[in-house]
Scaffold this motif. Structure first.
Motif, PDB file in Angstrom:
ATOM      1  N   SER A 118      39.021  38.903  47.143  1.00  8.84           N
ATOM      2  CA  SER A 118      40.152  39.816  47.030  1.00  8.84           C
ATOM      3  C   SER A 118      39.721  41.252  47.321  1.00  8.84           C
ATOM      4  O   SER A 118      38.537  41.592  47.244  1.00  8.84           O
ATOM      5  N   GLU A 119      40.688  42.086  47.642  1.00 12.52           N
ATOM      6  CA  GLU A 119      40.438  43.517  47.864  1.00 12.52           C
ATOM      7  C   GLU A 119      41.520  44.291  47.118  1.00 12.52           C
ATOM      8  O   GLU A 119      42.629  44.470  47.616  1.00 12.52           O
ATOM      9  N   SER A 120      41.199  44.733  45.915  1.00 12.52           N
ATOM     10  CA  SER A 120      42.157  45.422  45.058  1.00 12.52           C
ATOM     11  C   SER A 120      42.084  46.929  45.250  1.00 12.52           C
ATOM     12  O   SER A 120      41.021  47.470  45.581  1.00 12.52           O
ATOM     13  N   GLY A 121      43.206  47.597  45.050  1.00  7.99           N
ATOM     14  CA  GLY A 121      43.194  49.046  45.013  1.00  7.99           C
ATOM     15  C   GLY A 121      42.599  49.517  43.692  1.00  7.99           C
ATOM     16  O   GLY A 121      42.760  48.857  42.660  1.00  7.99           O
TER      17      GLY A 121
ATOM     18  N   GLU B   2      44.902  49.605  40.777  1.00  9.23           N
ATOM     19  CA  GLU B   2      45.600  48.388  40.373  1.00  9.23           C
ATOM     20  C   GLU B   2      45.154  47.917  38.996  1.00  9.23           C
ATOM     21  O   GLU B   2      44.038  48.185  38.548  1.00  9.23           O
ATOM     22  N   GLU B   3      46.024  47.177  38.351  1.00 16.84           N
ATOM     23  CA  GLU B   3      45.764  46.700  36.992  1.00 16.84           C
ATOM     24  C   GLU B   3      44.513  45.830  36.927  1.00 16.84           C
ATOM     25  O   GLU B   3      43.784  45.857  35.929  1.00 16.84           O
ATOM     26  N   ALA B   4      44.238  45.081  37.994  1.00 16.67           N
ATOM     27  CA  ALA B   4      43.088  44.173  37.989  1.00 16.67           C
ATOM     28  C   ALA B   4      41.768  44.908  37.769  1.00 16.67           C
ATOM     29  O   ALA B   4      40.828  44.346  37.197  1.00 16.67           O
ATOM     30  N   LEU B   5      41.698  46.154  38.220  1.00 16.62           N
ATOM     31  CA  LEU B   5      40.457  46.910  38.092  1.00 16.62           C
ATOM     32  C   LEU B   5      40.490  47.930  36.952  1.00 16.62           C
ATOM     33  O   LEU B   5      39.590  48.751  36.834  1.00 16.62           O
ATOM     34  N   ARG B   6      41.506  47.866  36.119  1.00 16.62           N
ATOM     35  CA  ARG B   6      41.599  48.819  35.009  1.00 16.62           C
ATOM     36  C   ARG B   6      40.376  48.770  34.093  1.00 16.62           C
ATOM     37  O   ARG B   6      39.823  49.818  33.736  1.00 16.62           O
TER      38      ARG B   6
ATOM     39  N   ASP C 190      35.168  41.202  44.159  1.00 19.36           N
ATOM     40  CA  ASP C 190      36.248  41.987  44.746  1.00 19.36           C
ATOM     41  C   ASP C 190      35.634  42.943  45.759  1.00 19.36           C
ATOM     42  O   ASP C 190      34.649  43.633  45.455  1.00 19.36           O
TER      43      ASP C 190
ATOM     44  N   THR D  41      36.579  45.801  47.048  1.00 17.25           N
ATOM     45  CA  THR D  41      36.595  47.213  46.662  1.00 17.25           C
ATOM     46  C   THR D  41      35.476  47.522  45.685  1.00 17.25           C
ATOM     47  O   THR D  41      34.741  48.507  45.842  1.00 17.25           O
TER      48      THR D  41
END
Length: 264
Positions: free
Chosen positions: A82-85, A88-92, A234, A236
């Protein structure tokens, strides 16, 4: 008139990466757990590799997560990483952890950088690097590599710019050789233009030297440490680096503590 372009196949890409890593077919096949014959068939286009072996080959070649996704796409498969911003909540939880690490590194400078030196986050002590820098170099997104070596940034204050700057550019060149990237090549060429030539004499000890940075409070001698997220899945997150600067002597540690006390 219709212009067609030849699509690069997965076999050609595998061969390119294998040669870049200076591996023989037998060496790569052994690392991957397959046969040289099978790898030869894949590279020549006589065999279409399955998704699992593409992943294993990419891992054996030491490709980045982004490069592994690209290889899968070339082979006709969907990317698996995946490539999250960053927002984004996933990387909080990751953002919270990074902020804590940056805070915990005070009174010493520390920052998180993304690809090509783009600054993602910093702690308050990084102000020692922006001291006297041209406003143009401080406009977001700030490029830390450019700020460090540019004559209108830190470059005019780094007293051993030739040695320390060569250390920076050689590390980037090594990265570019491992993962060819025209954009990185252009950045290295730009940065190298800011670094004066240093004659190599009999007392030369290499370019891994502390940075000697002039500041309003006196000269600072700083050692650089780099931390990456080696087990990230990830894209990012895998491309982020934590760059921390430690005092190379007691005088530097005391000066940085004084600066921190003054800014509280």
């Amino acid at each position: 008139m219709t212009i067609t372009t030849e699509r690069i196949g997965v076999g050609a890409e595998l061969k390119r990466w294998r040669r870049a890593r200076r591996l023989s077919q037998l060496e790569l096949a052994t690392l991957t757990g397959t046969t040289q014959r099978h790898l030869s068939f894949i590279e020549s286009g006589r065999s279409q590799p399955g998704r699992a072996i593409v992943i294993r080959l990419a891992e054996s070649l030491g490709l980045s997560l982004r490069e592994r996704n690209d290889l899968l796409t070339t082979a006709g498969y969907a990317p698996v990483f995946s490539e999250s911003g960053l927002d984004e909540e996933a990387l909080r939880p990751v953002r919270a952890a990074l902020e804590q690490i940056l805070y915990g590194h005070l009174p010493y400078p520390a920052l998180v950088v993304g690809p090509y030196g783009r600054v993602v986050a910093v702690n308050d002590a990084v102000e020692v690097f922006t001291e006297g820098a041209s406003p143009e170099l401080l406009e977001p997104p700030v490029n830390m590599l450019r700020l460090m070596l540019h004559p209108d940034g830190m470059g005019r204050r780094v007293r051993n710019l030739g040695e320390w700057g060569r250390h920076v550019t050689e590390n980037l060149r090594a990265r570019a050789r491992r993962s060819p990237d025209p954009r990185l090549d252009d950045l290295v060429a730009e940065l190298a233009g800011y670094v004066p030539d240093v004659p190599v004499g009999p007392d030369h000890l290499g370019f891994s030297v502390p940075m000697r940075l002039a500041s309003a409070d006196g000269e600072l001698r700083l050692i650089t440490t780099l931390t990456s997220f080696a087990t990230a899945t990830d894209v990012t997150l895998a491309e982020l680096r934590l760059e921390a600067f430690l005092p190379a002597d007691q005088a530097t540690a005391e000066l940085l503590r004084l600066r921190a006390d003054r800014h509280q």
